[in-house]
Design a protein around this motif. Structure first.
Motif, PDB file in Angstrom:
ATOM      1  N   LEU A 176     -17.626  10.345  43.394  1.00  8.61           N
ATOM      2  CA  LEU A 176     -17.293  11.771  43.327  1.00  8.61           C
ATOM      3  C   LEU A 176     -16.540  12.148  44.595  1.00  8.61           C
ATOM      4  O   LEU A 176     -17.071  12.017  45.698  1.00  8.61           O
ATOM      5  CB  LEU A 176     -18.565  12.613  43.233  1.00  8.61           C
ATOM      6  CG  LEU A 176     -19.522  12.334  42.070  1.00  8.61           C
ATOM      7  CD1 LEU A 176     -20.737  13.270  42.157  1.00  8.61           C
ATOM      8  CD2 LEU A 176     -18.806  12.531  40.747  1.00  8.61           C
TER       9      LEU A 176
ATOM     10  N   LEU B 177     -27.401  17.664  46.414  1.00  9.96           N
ATOM     11  CA  LEU B 177     -26.817  16.711  47.363  1.00  9.96           C
ATOM     12  C   LEU B 177     -27.848  16.355  48.438  1.00  9.96           C
ATOM     13  O   LEU B 177     -27.935  15.198  48.861  1.00  9.96           O
ATOM     14  CB  LEU B 177     -25.559  17.301  48.003  1.00  9.96           C
ATOM     15  CG  LEU B 177     -24.353  17.393  47.069  1.00  9.96           C
ATOM     16  CD1 LEU B 177     -23.256  18.290  47.663  1.00  9.96           C
ATOM     17  CD2 LEU B 177     -23.781  15.993  46.803  1.00  9.96           C
TER      18      LEU B 177
ATOM     19  N   ASP C 235     -22.190  21.055  43.975  1.00  9.70           N
ATOM     20  CA  ASP C 235     -23.587  20.590  44.042  1.00  9.70           C
ATOM     21  C   ASP C 235     -24.298  20.770  42.697  1.00  9.70           C
ATOM     22  O   ASP C 235     -25.053  19.894  42.261  1.00  9.70           O
ATOM     23  CB  ASP C 235     -24.333  21.361  45.125  1.00  9.70           C
ATOM     24  CG  ASP C 235     -25.793  20.955  45.222  1.00  9.70           C
ATOM     25  OD1 ASP C 235     -26.073  19.901  45.813  1.00  9.70           O
ATOM     26  OD2 ASP C 235     -26.654  21.676  44.671  1.00  9.70           O
TER      27      ASP C 235
ATOM     28  N   VAL D 220     -23.619  17.936  40.321  1.00  7.21           N
ATOM     29  CA  VAL D 220     -23.938  16.571  40.730  1.00  7.21           C
ATOM     30  C   VAL D 220     -25.029  15.934  39.863  1.00  7.21           C
ATOM     31  O   VAL D 220     -24.920  14.758  39.480  1.00  7.21           O
ATOM     32  CB  VAL D 220     -24.285  16.524  42.247  1.00  7.21           C
ATOM     33  CG1 VAL D 220     -25.003  15.243  42.614  1.00  7.21           C
ATOM     34  CG2 VAL D 220     -23.008  16.687  43.077  1.00  7.21           C
TER      35      VAL D 220
ATOM     36  N   VAL E  18     -20.681   9.983  47.000  1.00 11.29           N
ATOM     37  CA  VAL E  18     -20.139  11.327  47.173  1.00 11.29           C
ATOM     38  C   VAL E  18     -19.357  11.328  48.475  1.00 11.29           C
ATOM     39  O   VAL E  18     -19.887  10.952  49.524  1.00 11.29           O
ATOM     40  CB  VAL E  18     -21.245  12.393  47.234  1.00 11.29           C
ATOM     41  CG1 VAL E  18     -20.625  13.790  47.300  1.00 11.29           C
ATOM     42  CG2 VAL E  18     -22.184  12.278  46.048  1.00 11.29           C
TER      43      VAL E  18
END
Lengths: 401, 401
Positions: B21, B47, B316, B319, B332
């Protein structure tokens, strides 16, 4: 300019002593999320004490993400860029069984194999023939005679053995004869460079004689040849660093690697305690001591977390015996990680500790993967460990005015 | 030996999945001394949760202090040394508008300009002519015909457009025709290497025809040509890493960059949620997924700290949709920093997180610039991210024995 070129120019001599303790495969992983690594699970009061006095960091064996074998792992610690100095497979295998290569040698890894009636490979490993059966067969091949060439044959394990040809003009640029599949005949050796034409002729003759000698064997009726390699051309510790260096190791592989960089092999110790005694005995004879401890690696390969923790503790218990010699620089490191979780070598950084009176101590309170992250050495490629060692020993002059 | 050469030798295949990502311009700065960065000001529970499970570090996009554009920034993340693989300006501009370059193309960034009655440049940007006026003019240039050559003209924005010549023997070694000042005529195209003589001939003919077609325009009565470039010669993800790779991006630039390294472009998503759906839909078709999120960068370029914080939070929130696919390795990262404080890309390290079962978790409790400083990955050049990804995915063999 590479770090070693710089060190060749800058090194000076003095009476300092450097001891490098290498716990093979030292770095680890937790077995479950949030758990300790092996080194963290182990009770290591002596290493922790050194960590408080020294400076710590994470050594990157080759480059981020790259897992080294023992050869590149140790070359890095010895200050040789493992990418610049590849060690051919045959040379490493010969080194691993304690064979001392010369500049006139080409070393070859051989596998006994089984040929069927048509001459095709039926089994590439001769049914993984046990060492008791294969070793005498390998030794019997010492009877092969080729004019102008000395031939050495060393058993290794199961279907594996090493052949070394010694003579003039023998290059190592020859392709493997193992076709990597069954149902086809072995390949002929083929030179990829003119410097190896003679090696090919000799290999063919060796294979022909071996084929006749092995013809009646039920399993190992032939062999393949792989990883043709000459002795790697490494500058010695004396040339590179001005260090008279000794290796105090139990296993042939590590003695062999040390010999490749010109270290003297001292004694035939069987335990870390005997290794410490040998360092003490020879302390005035050498500037640098490489001490190798194997069992932190082998227990990792076995996937045995608890056994590895115990080996970390055994290692820790002997550290004071080396520290008591009061070396100018004491280094504790590993050639790579061997986490029990992975049952193999890995790429992770290796906790590395330098203790000297001018090491600029950091705030680390223990020797561990986690503490290493706030260590004063940060993360650094292993090939820089020797420049740090020499600097801490006061053995490097200033670069430029 | 470069890291990519090593990976080409060492990579192996397995069934692992890697998701990368990329939050564009992820790294930031506080707006006042002692304040939080955008990522730190944002509420990012997902995250932070990954940070507790993973290992964190600071990615250096190119080298310390060097601010990358989108091209080098992404090449680094993709594992290509951005200093070794420059992407010519023309090639990047074409890529940015979604033009798929071939090996027979030379791409050129063009600027409409205004010439005065003497043929000198009066305005290098044609009065920053609005896109509504310039786009039809650019499209009209598609009528230019040159024998033996295919010509493509793509509007970009305001005074900018892209020209691509497709044919045989077209080099990109041609100097810009923009003299970088007014009151002088545009320069003639000049080849700096013989491989580009034909490109120069064609460029001259194109400029001649364009000059006639545009002569009566009040503002954009001519154009300059800059950044002549052929398609960069990048090894594909399949060659370099043995990975079948998909790019799931909204904007043409990032699809284009991914295409340059041989990724398949999957779908035409408009939102991060749609991107997650596409990764799920194609999860069994690919080994590697590059997912690009633009808005953490664009809000930084706007200098809008609060909007950037919101975009961090939007990122976020999505995710978990990726994490729920349970990839072997979840990464990430960002291609560079775009602090609202600077309203531009910057050189600062980029918070980067790797989550896998063997990542060696550190003590970081949140995903942030400050936590990154005690992360287990330390600071590392972005070009090493792919070797770490492959290692964590179990896709790299050992280097040496």
């Amino acid at each position: 300019m590479e770090i070693q070129d710089l060190l060749r120019d800058l090194h000076t001599k003095n009476n300092s002593k450097i001891i490098m303790l290498v716990a093979d495969g030292l770095g680890g992983l937790p077995m479950e999320p949030g758990g300790p690594t092996e080194l963290e699970a182990a009770d290591t009061p002596n290493l922790d004490d050194l960590a408080k006095r020294g400076v710590q960091g994470g050594s990157v064996p080759v480059l981020p993400g790259i897992t080294p074998g023992s050869g590149p792992g140790h070359l890095g610690l010895f200050g040789y860029d493992p990418l610049k100095y590849p060690i051919g497979r045959g040379a490493l295998e010969a080194t691993g069984v304690g064979f001392e290569l010369t500049d006139r040698d080409v070393a070859i890894r051989c596998n006994f194999c089984t040929l069927d009636a048509d001459g095709n490979i039926a089994d590439r490993r001769a049914g993984r023939i046990p060492t008791e059966e294969s070793a005498p067969l390998a030794i019997s091949l010492r009877d092969i005679k080729i004019p102008g060439i000395e031939i050495f044959v060393e058993p290794v394990k199961e279907h594996r053995f090493v052949v070394v040809f010694r003579g003039e003009g023998l290059g190592g640029n020859v392709l493997d004869t193992d076709p990597q599949q069954t149902g086809v005949p072995p390949l002929e050796p083929v030179a990829t460079h003119d410097d190896s034409n003679r090696t090919v002729e000799i290999a063919k003759e060796f294979l022909a004689q071996a084929g006749r000698m092995l013809a009646d064997q039920p399993k190992a009726n032939f062999h393949t040849m792989r990883g043709f390699a000459v002795k790697p051309d490494l500058p010695s510790y004396e040339e590179a660093y001005g260090l008279k260096a000794a290796a105090v190791a139990v296993y042939p592989m590590y003695k062999g690697l040390a010999r490749l960089v010109g270290m003297d092999i001292v004694g035939t110790p069987q335990t870390l305690s005997e290794q410490a005694d040998l360092v003490k005995e020879h302390f005035s004879d050498y500037d640098f001591f490489f001490v190798h401890f194997k069992y932190t690696d082998s227990t990792g390969e076995d996937g045995n977390f608890d056994a590895r923790v115990k080996k970390m503790e055994e290692f820790d218990a002997l550290v004071p015996k080396f520290a008591a010699l009061d070396p100018t620089v004491l280094i504790v490191t590993g050639d790579h990680s061997t986490p029990a979780y992975l049952k193999s070598h890995s790429w992770h950084t290796v906790p590395t500790l330098i203790v000297s009176d001018c090491c600029r101590t950091d705030a680390c309170q223990a020797f561990s993967e986690t503490e290493t992250l706030r260590g004063g050495l940060g993360q650094f490629e292993a090939k820089y460990l020797m420049s740090l060692a020499l600097a801490n020993a006061g053995r490097l002059g200033k670069f430029g005015a």
